[in-house]
Design a protein around this motif. Structure first.
Motif, PDB file in Angstrom:
ATOM      1  N   ALA A   1      61.820  24.238  74.515  1.00  0.00           N
ATOM      2  CA  ALA A   1      61.168  25.528  74.938  1.00  0.00           C
ATOM      3  C   ALA A   1      61.718  26.789  73.999  1.00  0.00           C
ATOM      4  CB  ALA A   1      61.551  25.741  76.622  1.00  0.00           C
ATOM      5  N   THR A   2      62.931  26.640  73.703  1.00  0.00           N
ATOM      6  CA  THR A   2      63.505  27.500  72.698  1.00  0.00           C
ATOM      7  C   THR A   2      63.003  27.562  71.382  1.00  0.00           C
ATOM      8  OG1 THR A   2      65.489  27.918  74.282  1.00  0.00           O
ATOM      9  CG2 THR A   2      65.578  28.746  72.112  1.00  0.00           C
ATOM     10  N   ARG A   3      62.877  26.462  71.032  1.00  0.00           N
ATOM     11  CA  ARG A   3      62.466  26.212  69.530  1.00  0.00           C
ATOM     12  C   ARG A   3      60.928  26.493  69.547  1.00  0.00           C
ATOM     13  NH1 ARG A   3      65.576  21.484  69.678  1.00  0.00           N
ATOM     14  NH2 ARG A   3      63.720  20.067  70.087  1.00  0.00           N
ATOM     15  N   LEU A   4      60.234  26.084  70.594  1.00  0.00           N
ATOM     16  CA  LEU A   4      59.008  26.706  70.622  1.00  0.00           C
ATOM     17  C   LEU A   4      58.552  28.104  70.542  1.00  0.00           C
ATOM     18  CD1 LEU A   4      57.400  23.842  73.168  1.00  0.00           C
ATOM     19  CD2 LEU A   4      57.269  23.971  70.633  1.00  0.00           C
ATOM     20  N   LYS A   5      59.612  28.610  71.420  1.00  0.00           N
ATOM     21  CA  LYS A   5      59.421  30.153  71.511  1.00  0.00           C
ATOM     22  C   LYS A   5      59.987  30.805  70.245  1.00  0.00           C
ATOM     23  CE  LYS A   5      61.167  34.080  74.148  1.00  0.00           C
ATOM     24  NZ  LYS A   5      62.250  34.403  75.169  1.00  0.00           N
ATOM     25  N   ASP A   6      60.852  30.333  69.412  1.00  0.00           N
ATOM     26  CA  ASP A   6      61.430  31.047  68.452  1.00  0.00           C
ATOM     27  C   ASP A   6      60.239  30.585  67.217  1.00  0.00           C
ATOM     28  OD1 ASP A   6      63.693  31.610  69.448  1.00  0.00           O
ATOM     29  OD2 ASP A   6      64.765  29.985  68.663  1.00  0.00           O
ATOM     30  N   SER A   7      59.610  29.291  67.187  1.00  0.00           N
ATOM     31  CA  SER A   7      58.465  29.164  66.313  1.00  0.00           C
ATOM     32  C   SER A   7      57.345  30.054  66.417  1.00  0.00           C
ATOM     33  CB  SER A   7      57.930  27.812  66.342  1.00  0.00           C
ATOM     34  OG  SER A   7      57.182  27.321  65.503  1.00  0.00           O
ATOM     35  N   ALA A   8      56.961  30.263  67.809  1.00  0.00           N
ATOM     36  CA  ALA A   8      55.879  31.358  68.094  1.00  0.00           C
ATOM     37  C   ALA A   8      56.248  32.717  67.361  1.00  0.00           C
ATOM     38  CB  ALA A   8      55.303  31.171  69.272  1.00  0.00           C
ATOM     39  N   LYS A   9      57.553  33.060  67.611  1.00  0.00           N
ATOM     40  CA  LYS A   9      57.959  34.317  67.179  1.00  0.00           C
ATOM     41  C   LYS A   9      57.936  34.695  65.676  1.00  0.00           C
ATOM     42  CE  LYS A   9      61.617  37.811  68.086  1.00  0.00           C
ATOM     43  NZ  LYS A   9      61.767  37.912  66.442  1.00  0.00           N
ATOM     44  N   GLN A  10      58.371  33.503  65.083  1.00  0.00           N
ATOM     45  CA  GLN A  10      58.530  33.497  63.625  1.00  0.00           C
ATOM     46  C   GLN A  10      57.020  33.590  63.163  1.00  0.00           C
ATOM     47  OE1 GLN A  10      60.355  29.843  61.948  1.00  0.00           O
ATOM     48  NE2 GLN A  10      60.619  31.125  60.005  1.00  0.00           N
ATOM     49  N   LYS A  11      56.103  32.845  63.517  1.00  0.00           N
ATOM     50  CA  LYS A  11      54.590  33.081  63.177  1.00  0.00           C
ATOM     51  C   LYS A  11      54.055  34.302  63.444  1.00  0.00           C
ATOM     52  CE  LYS A  11      53.465  28.117  64.046  1.00  0.00           C
ATOM     53  NZ  LYS A  11      52.665  27.188  64.840  1.00  0.00           N
ATOM     54  N   VAL A  12      54.346  34.967  64.514  1.00  0.00           N
ATOM     55  CA  VAL A  12      54.098  36.243  64.614  1.00  0.00           C
ATOM     56  C   VAL A  12      54.802  37.389  63.568  1.00  0.00           C
ATOM     57  CG1 VAL A  12      54.160  38.246  66.199  1.00  0.00           C
ATOM     58  CG2 VAL A  12      53.535  35.948  67.295  1.00  0.00           C
ATOM     59  N   ASP A  13      56.039  37.185  63.567  1.00  0.00           N
ATOM     60  CA  ASP A  13      56.871  37.912  62.475  1.00  0.00           C
ATOM     61  C   ASP A  13      56.181  37.588  61.212  1.00  0.00           C
ATOM     62  OD1 ASP A  13      58.374  38.915  64.430  1.00  0.00           O
ATOM     63  OD2 ASP A  13      59.986  37.593  64.047  1.00  0.00           O
ATOM     64  N   THR A  14      55.871  36.386  60.824  1.00  0.00           N
ATOM     65  CA  THR A  14      55.151  36.045  59.477  1.00  0.00           C
ATOM     66  C   THR A  14      54.029  36.987  59.480  1.00  0.00           C
ATOM     67  OG1 THR A  14      56.391  34.088  59.300  1.00  0.00           O
ATOM     68  CG2 THR A  14      54.582  34.188  58.021  1.00  0.00           C
ATOM     69  N   VAL A  15      52.965  36.897  60.405  1.00  0.00           N
ATOM     70  CA  VAL A  15      51.851  37.349  60.344  1.00  0.00           C
ATOM     71  C   VAL A  15      52.099  38.961  60.134  1.00  0.00           C
ATOM     72  CG1 VAL A  15      49.792  38.055  61.698  1.00  0.00           C
ATOM     73  CG2 VAL A  15      50.398  35.719  61.672  1.00  0.00           C
ATOM     74  N   GLY A  16      53.019  39.520  60.699  1.00  0.00           N
ATOM     75  CA  GLY A  16      53.273  40.927  60.704  1.00  0.00           C
ATOM     76  C   GLY A  16      53.777  41.507  59.376  1.00  0.00           C
ATOM     77  N   VAL A  17      54.753  40.472  58.558  1.00  0.00           N
ATOM     78  CA  VAL A  17      55.189  40.641  57.447  1.00  0.00           C
ATOM     79  C   VAL A  17      53.918  40.730  56.515  1.00  0.00           C
ATOM     80  CG1 VAL A  17      56.317  39.861  55.472  1.00  0.00           C
ATOM     81  CG2 VAL A  17      57.500  40.241  57.613  1.00  0.00           C
ATOM     82  N   ILE A  18      53.147  39.614  56.494  1.00  0.00           N
ATOM     83  CA  ILE A  18      51.772  39.645  55.586  1.00  0.00           C
ATOM     84  C   ILE A  18      50.902  40.672  55.798  1.00  0.00           C
ATOM     85  CG2 ILE A  18      49.796  38.310  55.481  1.00  0.00           C
ATOM     86  CD1 ILE A  18      51.435  35.715  56.137  1.00  0.00           C
ATOM     87  N   LYS A  19      50.821  41.232  56.977  1.00  0.00           N
ATOM     88  CA  LYS A  19      49.910  42.452  57.268  1.00  0.00           C
ATOM     89  C   LYS A  19      50.406  43.846  56.605  1.00  0.00           C
ATOM     90  CE  LYS A  19      47.331  40.911  61.415  1.00  0.00           C
ATOM     91  NZ  LYS A  19      47.121  41.072  63.014  1.00  0.00           N
ATOM     92  N   LYS A  20      51.942  43.817  56.795  1.00  0.00           N
ATOM     93  CA  LYS A  20      52.647  45.026  56.077  1.00  0.00           C
ATOM     94  C   LYS A  20      52.431  44.958  54.809  1.00  0.00           C
ATOM     95  CE  LYS A  20      57.071  47.190  56.262  1.00  0.00           C
ATOM     96  NZ  LYS A  20      58.484  47.405  56.951  1.00  0.00           N
ATOM     97  N   ASP A  21      52.581  43.857  54.137  1.00  0.00           N
ATOM     98  CA  ASP A  21      52.789  43.742  52.664  1.00  0.00           C
ATOM     99  C   ASP A  21      51.501  43.870  52.392  1.00  0.00           C
ATOM    100  OD1 ASP A  21      55.155  42.890  52.462  1.00  0.00           O
ATOM    101  OD2 ASP A  21      55.028  40.838  52.342  1.00  0.00           O
ATOM    102  N   SER A  22      50.223  43.614  52.762  1.00  0.00           N
ATOM    103  CA  SER A  22      49.020  43.932  52.318  1.00  0.00           C
ATOM    104  C   SER A  22      48.738  45.332  52.477  1.00  0.00           C
ATOM    105  CB  SER A  22      47.785  43.131  53.569  1.00  0.00           C
ATOM    106  OG  SER A  22      46.492  43.279  53.142  1.00  0.00           O
ATOM    107  N   VAL A  23      49.116  45.993  53.531  1.00  0.00           N
ATOM    108  CA  VAL A  23      48.785  47.531  53.898  1.00  0.00           C
ATOM    109  C   VAL A  23      49.328  48.223  52.677  1.00  0.00           C
ATOM    110  CG1 VAL A  23      49.426  49.477  55.103  1.00  0.00           C
ATOM    111  CG2 VAL A  23      48.520  47.410  56.142  1.00  0.00           C
ATOM    112  N   ILE A  24      50.725  47.540  52.030  1.00  0.00           N
ATOM    113  CA  ILE A  24      51.514  48.427  51.088  1.00  0.00           C
ATOM    114  C   ILE A  24      50.872  48.039  49.753  1.00  0.00           C
ATOM    115  CG2 ILE A  24      53.582  48.308  49.708  1.00  0.00           C
ATOM    116  CD1 ILE A  24      55.274  47.595  52.481  1.00  0.00           C
TER     117      ILE A  24
END
Length: 321
Positions: A57-80
């Motif tokens: 469950a922890t791994r699944l949660k971390d994986s989901a968070k990582q995906k969210v963070d990655t999407v956030g970084v991609i969006k931020k980089d795109s804005v920059i």
């Protein structure tokens, strides 16, 4: 008949005994199946299963968070990236508009009068260009010849004379600027002694700009002196490009081509102190011999033949649009 009944009783007894034995055996087997060791093993297995599920469950949660963070970084980089592209587009647009406007260049010579000053004065007349000289009063009083060279500058309408201090800090700049009041007095003496008409100064050994709403300091040791001068109505100007001088021989260090290219780059890239205005620093003693004078003449000829730059006085700096 009695014998028969006894026989049945015996058979019944034997069956009863057998059932009791089997029941006891079953009871013993049941106790053996749930011994403390087996119970502990079952509990351990259950705990491990629960732990494994928790880790999953922890791994699944971390994986989901990582995906969210990655999407956030991609969006931020795109804005920059988009912001940078927009800034570049605006900058390029401004540059194109500035390229349509007149361009101004300022030839400034420091430390005169010195050997070379008379040649600079003659070249300005021959090429019919405006030049700017930042003068040192102490040098003007060193000999009759230098006094004459100063007077040539002063009388030439193509030359404007500005203040570079009376003593040139005796080339001890840190000591000179450590006493701002004394340094201020040194500039005031120079203005009075040379009868300078423009309240324009370049600080010896410092590339400091203070004028209008601009304040740009290269070394803090000169800041207090510059602020005092500006507060008394002077404008302080530095330079964009320096044609460097060899300290011992006085010869120019860079070629004409190198200096010309640097001037063009500053003008084209709009990276000078003021866009479309480029200030070149030189020193009088760079042009004390024929070779140095030929280099100066060559630079002026190259600019006049290949650009539309206008030679200007520093009192008109900067031209803004």
């Amino acid at each position: 008949m009695l014998k028969g009944m006894r026989g049945q009783a015996m058979v019944g007894g034997l069956l009863l005994a057998a059932n009791i034995f089997v029941g006891c055996q079953g009871s013993m087997d049941s106790k053996a199946a749930h011994s403390p060791q087996d119970t502990l093993a079952l509990e351990t297995e259950a705990k491990q299963d629960t732990l494994a599920k928790g880790k999953l469950a922890t791994r699944l949660k971390d994986s989901a968070k990582q995906k969210v963070d990655t999407v956030g970084v991609i969006k931020k980089d795109s804005v920059i990236r988009q912001a940078k592209m927009e800034q570049r587009r605006i900058k390029d647009s401004v540059r194109r508009e500035l390229d349509k406007l007149p361009k101004h260049i300022y030839f400034t010579f420091d430390d005169g009068p010195l050997r070379g000053s008379a040649a600079i004065d003659s070249i300005a007349k021959a090429r019919n260009i405006k030049i700017n000289v930042f003068l040192v009063g102490k040098h003007a009083n060193m000999s009759k010849g230098l006094k004459r060279d100063f007077q040539k500058y002063y009388d030439n309408p193509l030359v404007e004379c500005y203040n570079h201090s009376y003593t040139h800090a005796n080339n001890k700049f840190t000591t000179f600027y450590s006493n701002p009041v004394s340094a201020f007095d040194d500039f005031a003496k120079n203005e009075q002694d040379l009868k300078l008409q423009h309240k324009i100064i370049r600080l010896p050994g410092r590339n400091i700009w203070i004028y209008d709403d601009i304040r740009r300091i290269d070394l803090q040791s000169g800041a207090s002196t510059a602020d005092m001068l500006y507060g008394s109505g002077y404008k302080i100007y530095g330079w964009d490009v320096e044609w460097k001088i060899h300290g011992l021989t006085g010869k120019p260090l860079q070629s004409v081509t190198e200096i010309y290219n640097r001037l063009r780059n500053y003008m084209n890239n709009k990276t000078s102190q003021e866009p479309n205005n480029v200030v070149l620093l030189m020193h009088d003693d760079m042009f004390q011999n024929k070779k140095g004078q030929a280099l100066l003449s060559s630079l002026i000829d190259t600019i006049q033949k290949t650009t539309d730059y206008k030679f200007e006085f520093m009192r008109d700096f900067p031209f803004r649009y």
